[in-house]
Design an enzyme around this catalytic site. Structure first.
Site, PDB file in Angstrom:
ATOM      1  N   LYS A  22       9.439  -1.930  52.185  1.00 18.18           N
ATOM      2  CA  LYS A  22      10.183  -1.219  53.232  1.00 18.18           C
ATOM      3  C   LYS A  22       9.703   0.238  53.330  1.00 18.18           C
ATOM      4  CE  LYS A  22      14.165   0.729  51.958  1.00 18.18           C
ATOM      5  NZ  LYS A  22      14.488   2.137  52.214  1.00 18.18           N
ATOM      6  N   ASN A  23       9.569   0.898  52.167  1.00 24.46           N
ATOM      7  CA  ASN A  23       9.249   2.326  52.201  1.00 24.46           C
ATOM      8  C   ASN A  23       7.787   2.609  52.545  1.00 24.46           C
ATOM      9  OD1 ASN A  23      11.876   2.905  51.712  1.00 24.46           O
ATOM     10  ND2 ASN A  23      11.595   3.446  49.541  1.00 24.46           N
ATOM     11  N   CYS A 122      23.229  12.934  51.920  1.00 27.62           N
ATOM     12  CA  CYS A 122      23.515  11.494  51.891  1.00 27.62           C
ATOM     13  C   CYS A 122      24.099  11.150  50.532  1.00 27.62           C
ATOM     14  CB  CYS A 122      22.285  10.667  52.218  1.00 27.62           C
ATOM     15  SG  CYS A 122      21.087  10.616  50.899  1.00 27.62           S
ATOM     16  N   ARG A 127      19.227  16.147  49.718  1.00 29.14           N
ATOM     17  CA  ARG A 127      17.981  15.695  50.365  1.00 29.14           C
ATOM     18  C   ARG A 127      17.582  16.503  51.605  1.00 29.14           C
ATOM     19  NH1 ARG A 127      17.816   9.335  50.896  1.00 29.14           N
ATOM     20  NH2 ARG A 127      15.573   9.606  50.818  1.00 29.14           N
ATOM     21  N   ASP A 312      14.237   4.844  42.300  1.00 26.52           N
ATOM     22  CA  ASP A 312      14.756   3.670  43.012  1.00 26.52           C
ATOM     23  C   ASP A 312      15.004   2.477  42.089  1.00 26.52           C
ATOM     24  OD1 ASP A 312      14.764   5.114  45.321  1.00 26.52           O
ATOM     25  OD2 ASP A 312      12.951   4.218  46.166  1.00 26.52           O
ATOM     26  N   ARG A 404      19.720  -3.372  54.139  1.00 26.95           N
ATOM     27  CA  ARG A 404      18.785  -2.343  54.613  1.00 26.95           C
ATOM     28  C   ARG A 404      17.412  -2.506  53.974  1.00 26.95           C
ATOM     29  NH1 ARG A 404      20.957   3.677  54.519  1.00 26.95           N
ATOM     30  NH2 ARG A 404      18.805   3.879  55.176  1.00 26.95           N
TER      31      ARG A 404
HETATM   32  C1  EPZ Z   1      11.541   8.486  49.437  1.00 26.10           C
HETATM   33  O1  EPZ Z   1      12.543   9.354  49.932  1.00 26.10           O
HETATM   34  C2  EPZ Z   1      12.107   7.082  49.496  1.00 26.10           C
HETATM   35  N1  EPZ Z   1      12.428   6.760  50.878  1.00 26.10           N
HETATM   36  C3  EPZ Z   1      13.332   6.978  48.608  1.00 26.10           C
HETATM   37  O2  EPZ Z   1      13.759   5.617  48.610  1.00 26.10           O
HETATM   38  C4  EPZ Z   1      12.943   7.371  47.181  1.00 26.10           C
HETATM   39  O3  EPZ Z   1      14.096   7.389  46.365  1.00 26.10           O
HETATM   40  C5  EPZ Z   1      12.292   8.763  47.167  1.00 26.10           C
HETATM   41  O4  EPZ Z   1      11.173   8.793  48.102  1.00 26.10           O
HETATM   42  C6  EPZ Z   1      11.766   9.187  45.805  1.00 26.10           C
HETATM   43  O5  EPZ Z   1      10.834   8.250  45.351  1.00 26.10           O
HETATM   44  C7  EPZ Z   1      11.472   6.342  51.697  1.00 26.10           C
HETATM   45  O6  EPZ Z   1      10.304   6.231  51.349  1.00 26.10           O
HETATM   46  C8  EPZ Z   1      11.865   5.966  53.080  1.00 26.10           C
HETATM   47  P1  EPZ Z   1      11.358  12.831  48.437  1.00 26.10           P
HETATM   48  P2  EPZ Z   1      12.197  10.862  50.333  1.00 26.10           P
HETATM   49  O7  EPZ Z   1      11.074  13.682  49.602  1.00 26.10           O
HETATM   50  O8  EPZ Z   1      10.852  10.899  50.933  1.00 26.10           O
HETATM   51  C9  EPZ Z   1      13.653  16.925  47.352  1.00 26.10           C
HETATM   52  C10 EPZ Z   1      15.344   3.841  48.651  1.00 26.10           C
HETATM   53  O9  EPZ Z   1      16.332   3.460  47.984  1.00 26.10           O
HETATM   54  N2  EPZ Z   1      13.179  17.438  48.652  1.00 26.10           N
HETATM   55  O10 EPZ Z   1      10.212  12.421  47.583  1.00 26.10           O
HETATM   56  O11 EPZ Z   1      13.334  11.391  51.107  1.00 26.10           O
HETATM   57  C11 EPZ Z   1      14.645  15.791  47.541  1.00 26.10           C
HETATM   58  O12 EPZ Z   1      15.952  16.248  47.793  1.00 26.10           O
HETATM   59  C12 EPZ Z   1      15.111   5.287  48.950  1.00 26.10           C
HETATM   60  O13 EPZ Z   1      14.526   3.043  49.152  1.00 26.10           O
HETATM   61  C13 EPZ Z   1      13.463  18.739  49.011  1.00 26.10           C
HETATM   62  O14 EPZ Z   1      14.124  19.480  48.282  1.00 26.10           O
HETATM   63  O15 EPZ Z   1      12.179  11.535  48.894  1.00 26.10           O
HETATM   64  C14 EPZ Z   1      14.504  15.065  46.230  1.00 26.10           C
HETATM   65  O16 EPZ Z   1      15.277  15.720  45.266  1.00 26.10           O
HETATM   66  C15 EPZ Z   1      16.225   6.203  48.651  1.00 26.10           C
HETATM   67  N3  EPZ Z   1      13.025  19.194  50.225  1.00 26.10           N
HETATM   68  C16 EPZ Z   1      13.014  15.223  45.888  1.00 26.10           C
HETATM   69  O17 EPZ Z   1      12.570  16.346  46.670  1.00 26.10           O
HETATM   70  C17 EPZ Z   1      12.283  18.417  51.066  1.00 26.10           C
HETATM   71  O18 EPZ Z   1      11.909  18.886  52.153  1.00 26.10           O
HETATM   72  C18 EPZ Z   1      12.124  14.035  46.222  1.00 26.10           C
HETATM   73  O19 EPZ Z   1      12.446  13.564  47.527  1.00 26.10           O
HETATM   74  C19 EPZ Z   1      11.983  17.101  50.680  1.00 26.10           C
HETATM   75  C20 EPZ Z   1      12.446  16.623  49.453  1.00 26.10           C
END
Ligand code: EPZ
Length: 425
Positions: A22-23, A122, A127, A312, A404
């Site tokens: 999915k991701n 969320c 996030r 995850d 989802r």
């Molecule tokens: C992706 O989310 C995945 N979603 C998530 O999967 C997964 O948990 C996550 O990566 C970490 O592996 C998809 O791929 C659609 P990040 P993403 O940006 O891209 C912080 C699931 O269950 N951050 O790597 O949103 C953020 O808050 C889901 O399938 C900032 O601070 O994750 C987090 O603490 C849930 N500012 C960390 O970085 C930003 O602009 C990593 O988030 C972006 C992120």
């Protein structure tokens, strides 16, 4: 709202085929915005988030044909963004699915404009998307926040830049990759996320004519192109679905062959499972997992960016540790609020205490079935796992979270001997 009813206590035995990730599929679908030719994706999972992304792209004017919404196996999608009618991702869709923000980079790169609702917090944390915006601004985007929307413009196109992400971000790296492939000149993305889903996107962009070096490393070097063309691409197997079913074998003391799985994408999970006493081996066309008869051992786990242990899988491994011999400490370093499954697992008899970013799990000999509910996709799967191992009946509410991201969950588990059914309301 549908519920899932499980009668626990049966060892799973058999074969499960994992679907496309999915991701990985979500950013790949967004990449269709980068070309006026057709992007044909195969191995797209039939998951709720895929339908949401298809709905969003449809609102932007992308033509979508395919069978990813029906039938038993992963489907194919043909996406054509030849004539876009809008460049706005509205609040209702972004609120429903944060990955909607992935249209920002490609819209801006190809059309010079994007208006995307700010996602807001969320269930698993705040996030923010500040890192996406700061990096796009380094490529010359003019970005304003206006009435809850990100208003991004690049009237004269984007320009390559040297971007250093202060924190590795999966979505941020994907958005920037999709922006940089159509920017003028070279872009370097340092401290880029190395998740297999990022590499899958990069490989598809290359098939569309992009020039990207360093795929799979934390430094991606992109030479911008004037235009990209259509391509065919098969989505990689879902490593989180793979690892989730591996834990299902382990927690029930069963044996599963997981077809289509790639061991190299779940090494950190396989390592924890091995330390706990579970055998995970590569097999022809996938992996084999054997839980064994002995009680598993508690193992400490810390979530980290890939190739570390994935956030995850944190909820699912916690369900396993809840039944292991001894204590384990599970530390979540990626999201600040991803322990919502703890009170639910405790209602089933687990002994878990949260202290800041860590949970101390003291293994108990057994869990008992209960009515439970979860607030996110992976937490819901951890409750399914607990239900499979528990004595008696477990009812997991709010199944839409599972839908989802896990396709045909009940069918896949029933096929291996689980007693699990969906109750439609
Ligand atoms: C992706 O989310 C995945 N979603 C998530 O999967 C997964 O948990 C996550 O990566 C970490 O592996 C998809 O791929 C659609 P990040 P993403 O940006 O891209 C912080 C699931 O269950 N951050 O790597 O949103 C953020 O808050 C889901 O399938 C900032 O601070 O994750 C987090 O603490 C849930 N500012 C960390 O970085 C930003 O602009 C990593 O988030 C972006 C992120």
């Amino acid at each position: 709202m549908d519920r899932i009813r499980i009668e626990g206590g049966r060892a799973l035995k058999g074969t499960i085929r994992v679907g496309g990730a999915k991701n990985a599929a979500l950013p790949l679908m967004a990449a269709s915005l980068l070309t006026d030719e057709t992007l044909a994706l195969a191995n797209v999972p039939r998951a709720g988030d895929i339908a949401t992304m298809a709905g969003l792209l449809g609102e932007l004017g992308v033509r979508i044909d395919g069978d990813a919404g029906a039938g038993p196996d992963c489907g194919s999608l043909r996406l054509g963004a030849g004539a876009l009618t809008a460049t706005t991702a509205p609040y209702d869709l972004v609120r429903k699915m944060r990955a909607s923000v992935l249209v920002l980079g490609p819209l801006l790169a190809r059309h010079g404009h994007a208006r995307v609702s700010l996602p807001g917090g969320c269930a698993i944390g705040t996030r923010p998307v500040d890192l996406h915006l700061e990096a796009l601004a380094q490529l010359g985007a003019e970005i304003e926040l206006d009435e809850g929307y990100i208003e991004a413009r690049a009237p004269n196109g984007l320009k390559g830049a040297h971007v250093v992400f202060p924190v590795a971000t999966v979505g941020g790296t994907e958005n920037l990759l999709m922006a940089a492939v159509l920017a003028k000149g070279e872009t370097v993305l340092a401290n880029a996320a190395r998740e297999p889903e990022v590499s899958d996107l990069a490989r598809c962009l290359c098939a569309m004519g992009a020039l990207i070096d360093g795929i799979g490393t934390d430094t991606l070097r992109i030479q911008g192109a004037d235009r990209l063309h259509g391509a065919r691409h098969a989505v990689i197997a879902d490593r989180i679905e793979t690892a989730s079913y591996a834990v299902a074998a382990a927690i029930t003391g069963g044996e599963l062959a997981i077809e289509g799985a790639a061991l190299e994408h779940i090494e950190a999970v396989a390592d924890v499972l091995a330390k706990a006493g579970v055998r995970v081996t590569a097999s022809e066309g996938g992996i084999a997992v054997a839980g064994g008869d002995n009680r598993l051992r508690g193992v400490d786990v810390m979530t980290e960016p890939f190739p570390g242990f994935p956030t995850d899988m944190q909820a699912q491994i916690m369900a396993l540790m809840a039944l292991a011999d001894g204590a384990s400490m599970i530390t979540e370093t990626i999201f600040e609020n991803r322990f919502m499954h703890v009170p639910e697992l405790n209602r089933m008899g687990a002994n878990i205490n949260v202290h800041g970013a860590s949970a101390i799990v003291r293994g108990v000999p057994g869990l008992s079935g209960a009515q439970v509910m979860a607030t996110d996709l992976r937490a819901s799967f951890s409750l399914v796992l607990a239900g499979l191992a528990a004595e008696g009946e477990t009812v997991v509410n709010r199944v839409y979270h599972l839908d989802r991201g896990y396709e045909r969950l009940e069918e896949k588990l029933t096929g291996c001997g689980a007693v699990i059914e969906r109750i439609r309301d």
